[in-house]
Design an enzyme around this catalytic site. Structure first.
Site, mmCIF file in Angstrom:
data_model
loop_
_atom_site.group_PDB
_atom_site.id
_atom_site.type_symbol
_atom_site.label_atom_id
_atom_site.label_comp_id
_atom_site.label_asym_id
_atom_site.label_seq_id
_atom_site.Cartn_x
_atom_site.Cartn_y
_atom_site.Cartn_z
ATOM 1 N N LYS A 169 22.441 -12.607 3.965
ATOM 2 C CA LYS A 169 23.749 -12.854 3.359
ATOM 3 C C LYS A 169 24.828 -12.002 4.010
ATOM 4 O O LYS A 169 25.995 -12.110 3.658
ATOM 5 C CB LYS A 169 23.688 -12.545 1.859
ATOM 6 C CG LYS A 169 23.076 -13.664 1.036
ATOM 7 C CD LYS A 169 23.026 -13.241 -0.426
ATOM 8 C CE LYS A 169 22.024 -14.074 -1.196
ATOM 9 N NZ LYS A 169 21.638 -13.423 -2.457
ATOM 10 N N ARG A 184 11.413 2.198 3.866
ATOM 11 C CA ARG A 184 10.604 1.487 4.864
ATOM 12 C C ARG A 184 11.507 0.438 5.480
ATOM 13 O O ARG A 184 12.189 -0.297 4.751
ATOM 14 C CB ARG A 184 9.400 0.833 4.175
ATOM 15 C CG ARG A 184 8.694 -0.280 4.952
ATOM 16 C CD ARG A 184 7.925 0.180 6.177
ATOM 17 N NE ARG A 184 6.851 1.086 5.899
ATOM 18 C CZ ARG A 184 5.561 0.729 5.764
ATOM 19 N NH1 ARG A 184 5.210 -0.520 5.893
ATOM 20 N NH2 ARG A 184 4.637 1.641 5.536
ATOM 21 N N ARG A 210 0.828 -1.217 0.000
ATOM 22 C CA ARG A 210 0.000 0.000 0.000
ATOM 23 C C ARG A 210 0.855 1.258 0.000
ATOM 24 O O ARG A 210 0.681 2.145 -0.837
ATOM 25 C CB ARG A 210 -0.914 0.001 1.223
ATOM 26 C CG ARG A 210 -1.782 -1.234 1.338
ATOM 27 C CD ARG A 210 -2.221 -1.433 2.776
ATOM 28 N NE ARG A 210 -3.021 -0.327 3.242
ATOM 29 C CZ ARG A 210 -4.328 -0.375 3.414
ATOM 30 N NH1 ARG A 210 -4.981 -1.480 3.196
ATOM 31 N NH2 ARG A 210 -4.983 0.673 3.839
ATOM 32 N N THR A 211 1.758 1.344 0.950
ATOM 33 C CA THR A 211 2.554 2.567 1.048
ATOM 34 C C THR A 211 3.458 2.724 -0.170
ATOM 35 O O THR A 211 3.625 3.821 -0.703
ATOM 36 C CB THR A 211 3.383 2.560 2.351
ATOM 37 O OG1 THR A 211 2.486 2.404 3.446
ATOM 38 C CG2 THR A 211 4.164 3.837 2.516
ATOM 39 N N HIS A 230 6.084 7.358 11.091
ATOM 40 C CA HIS A 230 5.541 7.181 9.745
ATOM 41 C C HIS A 230 4.985 8.548 9.360
ATOM 42 O O HIS A 230 3.781 8.775 9.355
ATOM 43 C CB HIS A 230 4.447 6.109 9.770
ATOM 44 C CG HIS A 230 4.022 5.633 8.422
ATOM 45 N ND1 HIS A 230 4.494 6.169 7.247
ATOM 46 C CD2 HIS A 230 3.154 4.652 8.064
ATOM 47 C CE1 HIS A 230 3.937 5.525 6.225
ATOM 48 N NE2 HIS A 230 3.120 4.608 6.694
#
Lengths: 312, 430
Positions: free
Chosen positions: A82, A104, A54-55, A132
């Site tokens: 890794k 994010r 969504r974001t 946010h």
């Protein structure tokens, strides 16, 4: 504005300025061809270390409406496994020529760390439990338009209900709403509040029924099932009974009151009623406004004032 | 015959303070002469100690030398060099290596690597439980037979109260000391920093003071029950200081240490999300700092121990919740103690030298008075020398000091280990 990492980076005047700019973006988004060349030639890279369709889609749409080049770099958890450090990942992509990273990350503070390793602008699209900021801005914009409060939130009473402890949305919203003058009440069981609220401009209640009739905005947060594993909640049913929005509580809301949710909703948990049946629900408006607010943020970070007036 | 002649300094040891020159015999590793003025003879190595205290060498009860297992962060040689530069002539190496210090083979390897480096005495600690897993007792008897005196699962607290009780009972007659890393792990799951206003604001999981105090309280009561003494590692909270103070008032055989970062830095340092400030137990509050300082001043806290914890740079370039905890400490401990603690020099040296030497079980050779015939393990430091900490300038293989750029007071000028100058004018000689 070089970066947008936290609502605390913004003064109330900055927030008002971004919301006014969002008005322009809403106008552009309403055109038959919703696209302007403001950020043509600018490269915006989405760097998502945590899934969020969504974001990411919202930022992507915003960047494209401003004609920026966009690139999605979905960092699978495997590359972290890794052993590639965050620094190496960022420096590698930055070397391809990036004007802004939309970041994010599941770790609080990761976007702030990244600013040390690149000259590109960093826009925080959600970090851990921390911030946010574009969600808070789109929430402010939704309240501003929904309650016709262009000049600020003085006198408004906003209740935020749910898992405040683990919520970057709550941390950002509390700061943004109070910066614009609102009175904010947090409603949650004590286990879902942060260990300390020292310095938070809020009141706290554990009684949703007592607060519901008096609020202008009821903001529900998503409550995750895994919280039961940490002994934060006895059961989802109990949470729902004590803190969920059911039809009885919905009937107690003032006629003008807005109901908001950052998504994705847990139906039957915090949202017991069908939001489509709530006259005050502005949950889809939040999503729509999200694109315009992110256009405003991208433009503030990457644009120059005059470009916005042109159109294709 | 060649001697090392220390001139112009002020001797400072448990017998007091006095102006004296000191002659050291490298062949025997002992102090040959102490007198108000000694004239150099041909071939003497003369070390100018003007403006310096000449004190017994420091003993660090708590260092992580990373070898074996994480040699990219530190080796016993590089850690020993940092120790010597910090004035330490003995360090207790924590057992959380890979493999851990739960067998005679590993502790003998660690000791041998220390001897090979020849910069300070490296005293391997032993594990309390096999693999530090908290399930079965490590072979205390065998390890004690190999010279191990301090046992700990540092990095982990021993969670099981029955196991801890048995460990104390079993250790009793062996003449060893058990040391606890006080952390009730059920209360610190995922914890990144001190639980309080700061972590709430930053959106980071908190490490409550209670997690330390609960285990400390339990262990003090186990000491009361068993009559067997214990040492408590890196105490960080005000309430911990109170608990130890009360235990000592009750006459219980307990000792405690505090790390320089816990009496100099607060949790607010984490506001920039810099993993350099992540440490376990975490940086606490101003009130905790004040309590630790008071505890050091009144002797409740016996020793200053660094918890020197090197980490390779790339591991500190991860987000705060993924980065490993720990910071360098050996080369800054003395300066931070002098700069930050409102204590007379003799009390600072006590907490760095003879008190920890007794806890480590090496009081026969470290932390001795500066007198003829004593082992020549000495730190010569200028308490008023101001200098600026530089991460790049450190002997450690790692760079994770939180004090880079900070101006501090007090610097080691020379260190003598077993009669040999291993640090001269602030530089390691080997």
């Amino acid at each position: 504005m070089k970066h947008l990492l936290s609502i605390t980076d913004l003064s109330p005047a900055d927030i008002h300025g971004l919301l006014e700019l969002t008005d322009h973006m809403v106008e552009i988004s309403g055109r038959p061809i919703p696209k302007v060349p403001a950020l043509r030639g600018r490269n915006v890279v989405s760097l998502f270390f945590e899934d969020s369709t969504r974001t990411r889609t919202s930022f992507d749409t915003a960047a494209k409406r401003l004609s920026a080049d966009t690139m999605n770099f979905a960092v699978s958890s495997s590359s972290v496994n890794k052993g590639e450090s965050l620094r190496d990942t960022v420096e590698t992509i930055a070397a391809m020529g990036v004007d802004a990273f939309v970041v994010r990350h599941k770790s609080s503070g990761a976007p702030q760390m990244i600013t040390r390793w690149t000259n590109a602008s960093i826009i925080n699209a959600g970090d851990g439990w921390h911030q946010h900021p574009t969600q808070a801005l789109l929430d402010c914009y939704t309240i501003r338009t929904g309650l016709n409060r262009r000049d600020g939130f003085d006198g408004l009473h906003i209740a935020i209900v749910g898992d405040i402890r683990h919520s970057r949305v709550a941390r950002s919203d509390v700061q943004a709403f109070s910066a614009l003058g609102a009175r904010v009440t947090l409603i949650a069981p004590p286990t879902l509040l942060p260990p300390s609220l020292e310095g938070w401009p809020v009141e706290v209640s554990h009684d949703l029924d007592a607060v519901v009739p008096h609020v202008d905005v009821l903001y529900l947060l998503r409550v995750q099932r895994e919280r039961m594993d940490d002994a934060l909640l006895p059961s989802m049913e109990e949470y729902s009974a004590m803190y969920g929005l059911d039809s009885r509580r919905a009937a107690q809301l003032a006629p003008h009151a807005l109901v908001m949710h950052p998504g994705p909703m847990n139906r039957g948990v915090e949202m017991v009623v069908d939001p489509a049946e709530l006259p005050g629900s502005v949950i889809l408006n939040q999503v729509t406004n999200g694109v315009a607010v992110r256009m405003a943020v991208l433009f503030s970070v990457l644009g120059s004032g005059s470009d916005l007036r042109g159109s294709e | 015959m060649t001697r090392v002649l220390i001139t112009g300094g002020t001797v400072l040891d448990q017998t007091g303070e006095r102006r004296a020159d000191v002659a050291v015999d490298p062949a025997s590793g002992r102090i040959a002469d102490v007198a108000p003025a000694l004239a150099p003879s041909d071939g003497d190595v003369v070390l100018d100690a003007t403006g310096c205290f000449v004190s017994p060498g420091f003993v660090d009860l708590h260092v992580h030398l990373r070898e074996p297992g994480k040699e990219e962060a530190e080796t016993i040689e590089t850690g020993s060099r940092g120790a010597a530069l910090g004035g330490f002539t003995a360090v207790v190496a924590m057992p959380n290596t890979d493999p851990a210090h739960d067998s005679v083979a590993v502790v003998e390897f660690v000791r041998a690597q220390g001897e090979r480096a020849g910069l300070c005495e490296v005293l391997p600690s032993g594990c309390i439980t096999v693999g530090r897993a908290g399930e079965r007792l490590a072979p205390f008897g065998e390890l004690a037979g190999a010279g191990v005196r301090l046992f700990t699962d540092d990095g982990n607290g021993v969670q099981d109260p029955l196991l801890m009780r048995r460990a104390l009972e079993y250790a009793g007659p062996l003449g060893i000391t058990l040391a606890q890393h006080c952390e009730t792990s059920a209360l610190t799951k995922g914890a990144v920093m001190h639980e309080g206003a700061c972590c709430s604001h930053l959106g980071l999981p908190g490490w409550p003071a209670l997690a330390e105090e609960l285990m400390l309280f339990r262990d003090i009561e186990l000491v009361r029950l068993t009559g067997v003494g214990m040492h408590f590692l890196h105490l960080s909270t005000a309430r911990s200081v109170e608990l130890v103070r009360a235990a000592k008032a009750d006459g219980l055989p307990v000792t405690a240490e505090a790390a320089p970062h816990h009496f100099t830095l607060t949790d607010e340092m984490l506001t920039g999300y810099d993993p350099l400030f992540k440490v376990n137990p975490p940086l606490r509050t101003r009130a905790d700092i004040d309590a630790l300082k008071a505890g050091l001043a009144d002797g409740t806290i016996d020793a200053i121990a660094t918890d020197h914890a090197p980490h390779a740079p790339h591991t500190k370039e991860l987000p705060l919740d993924q980065a490993p905890p720990g910071m360098l400490g050996l080369e800054t401990a003395l300066a931070l103690a002098i700069s930050e603690l409102d204590m007379p020099p003799a009390a600072v040296v006590a907490a760095l030298s003879w008190k920890p030497a007794a806890i480590a079980g090496v009081a026969d050779r470290h932390g001795r008075p500066v007198a003829v015939g004593e082992p020549a393990n000495l730190a010569l430091f200028d308490p008023s020398h101001e200098w600026t900490v530089s991460a790049a300038g450190m002997a450690s293989k790692s760079r994770n000091t939180p004090y880079g750029g900070r101006t501090v007071r007090g610097k080691v000028r020379h260190t003598i280990f077993r009669g040999h100058p291993v640090v001269v004018d602030g530089h390691a000689t080997r």
